[in-house]
Design a protein around this motif. Sequence first.
Motif, PDB file in Angstrom:
ATOM      1  N   HIS A 111      57.136  87.847  78.859  1.00 47.40           N
ATOM      2  CA  HIS A 111      55.903  87.066  78.755  1.00 47.40           C
ATOM      3  C   HIS A 111      56.309  85.615  78.533  1.00 47.40           C
ATOM      4  O   HIS A 111      57.023  85.315  77.573  1.00 47.40           O
ATOM      5  CB  HIS A 111      55.044  87.555  77.589  1.00 47.40           C
ATOM      6  CG  HIS A 111      54.404  88.873  77.832  1.00 47.40           C
ATOM      7  ND1 HIS A 111      55.098  90.061  77.780  1.00 47.40           N
ATOM      8  CD2 HIS A 111      53.139  89.190  78.151  1.00 47.40           C
ATOM      9  CE1 HIS A 111      54.277  91.054  78.041  1.00 47.40           C
ATOM     10  NE2 HIS A 111      53.075  90.555  78.274  1.00 47.40           N
ATOM     11  N   VAL A 113      54.802  81.518  78.660  1.00 46.61           N
ATOM     12  CA  VAL A 113      53.684  80.598  78.824  1.00 46.61           C
ATOM     13  C   VAL A 113      53.878  79.833  80.138  1.00 46.61           C
ATOM     14  O   VAL A 113      54.993  79.497  80.527  1.00 46.61           O
ATOM     15  CB  VAL A 113      53.549  79.666  77.593  1.00 46.61           C
ATOM     16  CG1 VAL A 113      54.677  78.684  77.499  1.00 46.61           C
ATOM     17  CG2 VAL A 113      52.217  78.983  77.568  1.00 46.61           C
ATOM     18  N   GLN A 114      52.788  79.598  80.847  1.00 49.64           N
ATOM     19  CA  GLN A 114      52.868  79.086  82.217  1.00 49.64           C
ATOM     20  C   GLN A 114      53.549  77.731  82.368  1.00 49.64           C
ATOM     21  O   GLN A 114      54.091  77.431  83.424  1.00 49.64           O
ATOM     22  CB  GLN A 114      51.468  79.033  82.849  1.00 49.64           C
ATOM     23  CG  GLN A 114      50.968  80.397  83.238  1.00 49.64           C
ATOM     24  CD  GLN A 114      49.644  80.348  83.975  1.00 49.64           C
ATOM     25  OE1 GLN A 114      48.845  79.431  83.803  1.00 49.64           O
ATOM     26  NE2 GLN A 114      49.397  81.363  84.784  1.00 49.64           N
ATOM     27  N   THR A 133      48.727  87.832  84.321  1.00 52.46           N
ATOM     28  CA  THR A 133      48.642  86.796  83.292  1.00 52.46           C
ATOM     29  C   THR A 133      47.824  87.340  82.133  1.00 52.46           C
ATOM     30  O   THR A 133      47.090  88.323  82.279  1.00 52.46           O
ATOM     31  CB  THR A 133      47.961  85.507  83.818  1.00 52.46           C
ATOM     32  OG1 THR A 133      46.637  85.815  84.231  1.00 52.46           O
ATOM     33  CG2 THR A 133      48.754  84.878  84.948  1.00 52.46           C
ATOM     34  N   GLU A 134      47.966  86.683  80.986  1.00 57.08           N
ATOM     35  CA  GLU A 134      47.116  87.011  79.843  1.00 57.08           C
ATOM     36  C   GLU A 134      46.939  85.776  78.984  1.00 57.08           C
ATOM     37  O   GLU A 134      47.767  84.877  78.989  1.00 57.08           O
ATOM     38  CB  GLU A 134      47.676  88.181  79.032  1.00 57.08           C
ATOM     39  CG  GLU A 134      48.923  87.890  78.248  1.00 57.08           C
ATOM     40  CD  GLU A 134      49.409  89.090  77.439  1.00 57.08           C
ATOM     41  OE1 GLU A 134      48.702  90.108  77.358  1.00 57.08           O
ATOM     42  OE2 GLU A 134      50.502  88.995  76.877  1.00 57.08           O
ATOM     43  N   GLN A 135      45.846  85.752  78.284  1.00 52.40           N
ATOM     44  CA  GLN A 135      45.528  84.661  77.375  1.00 52.40           C
ATOM     45  C   GLN A 135      45.931  85.089  75.968  1.00 52.40           C
ATOM     46  O   GLN A 135      45.599  86.191  75.537  1.00 52.40           O
ATOM     47  CB  GLN A 135      44.020  84.380  77.411  1.00 52.40           C
ATOM     48  CG  GLN A 135      43.492  84.036  78.789  1.00 52.40           C
ATOM     49  CD  GLN A 135      43.468  82.552  79.018  1.00 52.40           C
ATOM     50  OE1 GLN A 135      42.882  81.819  78.252  1.00 52.40           O
ATOM     51  NE2 GLN A 135      44.124  82.107  80.073  1.00 52.40           N
ATOM     52  N   SER A 138      48.175  80.521  70.614  1.00 53.58           N
ATOM     53  CA  SER A 138      49.466  79.955  70.247  1.00 53.58           C
ATOM     54  C   SER A 138      49.344  79.229  68.917  1.00 53.58           C
ATOM     55  O   SER A 138      48.639  78.211  68.827  1.00 53.58           O
ATOM     56  CB  SER A 138      49.923  78.976  71.336  1.00 53.58           C
ATOM     57  OG  SER A 138      50.975  78.169  70.857  1.00 53.58           O
ATOM     58  N   GLU A 143      46.007  76.551  70.087  1.00 62.10           N
ATOM     59  CA  GLU A 143      45.061  76.740  71.186  1.00 62.10           C
ATOM     60  C   GLU A 143      45.414  78.014  71.960  1.00 62.10           C
ATOM     61  O   GLU A 143      46.504  78.568  71.799  1.00 62.10           O
ATOM     62  CB  GLU A 143      45.068  75.547  72.134  1.00 62.10           C
ATOM     63  CG  GLU A 143      46.382  75.363  72.872  1.00 62.10           C
ATOM     64  CD  GLU A 143      46.426  74.114  73.749  1.00 62.10           C
ATOM     65  OE1 GLU A 143      45.521  73.265  73.647  1.00 62.10           O
ATOM     66  OE2 GLU A 143      47.372  73.999  74.533  1.00 62.10           O
ATOM     67  N   VAL A 144      44.492  78.431  72.794  1.00 64.76           N
ATOM     68  CA  VAL A 144      44.738  79.567  73.670  1.00 64.76           C
ATOM     69  C   VAL A 144      45.550  79.082  74.861  1.00 64.76           C
ATOM     70  O   VAL A 144      45.258  78.024  75.440  1.00 64.76           O
ATOM     71  CB  VAL A 144      43.405  80.204  74.127  1.00 64.76           C
ATOM     72  CG1 VAL A 144      43.646  81.291  75.161  1.00 64.76           C
ATOM     73  CG2 VAL A 144      42.654  80.773  72.920  1.00 64.76           C
ATOM     74  N   VAL A 145      46.599  79.833  75.205  1.00 58.07           N
ATOM     75  CA  VAL A 145      47.444  79.500  76.351  1.00 58.07           C
ATOM     76  C   VAL A 145      47.471  80.693  77.293  1.00 58.07           C
ATOM     77  O   VAL A 145      47.148  81.826  76.916  1.00 58.07           O
ATOM     78  CB  VAL A 145      48.880  79.134  75.925  1.00 58.07           C
ATOM     79  CG1 VAL A 145      48.894  77.891  75.072  1.00 58.07           C
ATOM     80  CG2 VAL A 145      49.561  80.300  75.214  1.00 58.07           C
ATOM     81  N   THR A 146      47.868  80.431  78.529  1.00 55.56           N
ATOM     82  CA  THR A 146      48.024  81.491  79.513  1.00 55.56           C
ATOM     83  C   THR A 146      49.500  81.797  79.679  1.00 55.56           C
ATOM     84  O   THR A 146      50.310  80.892  79.887  1.00 55.56           O
ATOM     85  CB  THR A 146      47.418  81.077  80.867  1.00 55.56           C
ATOM     86  OG1 THR A 146      46.043  80.757  80.667  1.00 55.56           O
ATOM     87  CG2 THR A 146      47.534  82.200  81.893  1.00 55.56           C
ATOM     88  N   GLU A 147      49.830  83.069  79.565  1.00 61.21           N
ATOM     89  CA  GLU A 147      51.196  83.526  79.771  1.00 61.21           C
ATOM     90  C   GLU A 147      51.299  84.267  81.103  1.00 61.21           C
ATOM     91  O   GLU A 147      50.381  85.007  81.469  1.00 61.21           O
ATOM     92  CB  GLU A 147      51.632  84.500  78.682  1.00 61.21           C
ATOM     93  CG  GLU A 147      51.937  83.888  77.369  1.00 61.21           C
ATOM     94  CD  GLU A 147      52.535  84.887  76.398  1.00 61.21           C
ATOM     95  OE1 GLU A 147      53.317  84.444  75.549  1.00 61.21           O
ATOM     96  OE2 GLU A 147      52.225  86.089  76.469  1.00 61.21           O
TER      97      GLU A 147
END
Length: 153
Positions: A111, A113-114, A133-135, A138, A143-147
């Motif tokens: 996993h 982070v993008q 992907t998943e939110q 962090s 904040e919420v990040v996309t992995e």
Amino acid sequence: MQLREVHPSDLDAFFAHQQEPEANLMAAYQARNPADRAVFDHHWNSILNDPNILVRTIEHEGDVVGSILVFDGDMPEINFWTSTKYWGKGLTTSAVDAFLAEYTKRPLTAHVVQDNLGSIKVLERRGFKTVGTEQIFSNARAEVVTENIMQLD
């Protein structure tokens, strides 16, 4: 670069690596208070005593560069952390290569982070493909990040 078993003295270096702000941002996760040594020690005690985790120290010229591990469950997952002062030197790439030669169970996930382009590049060059992907929230970024969910078959 060499991989070796974790020595108790490596934990001091791992703790120092955890204090690096840029590394925390790229990893996108951290303890709520990364300076809390008791929480760190508890976390690493759990890792080192879990029979389902294979963990190695990344060492270069006598220095502890970072760590690499796999959580060996239903869907094994690789994780690695390298001190920022060793970024861009090929040491993480060499460590991942050596680790993948030692740990051969597949499929293997990661996993990332993008916007962690360095880790994504290392994994893609080893044959990992993004499969989803998943939110996540962090702590490091508040904040919420996309992995990217990456997989090596």
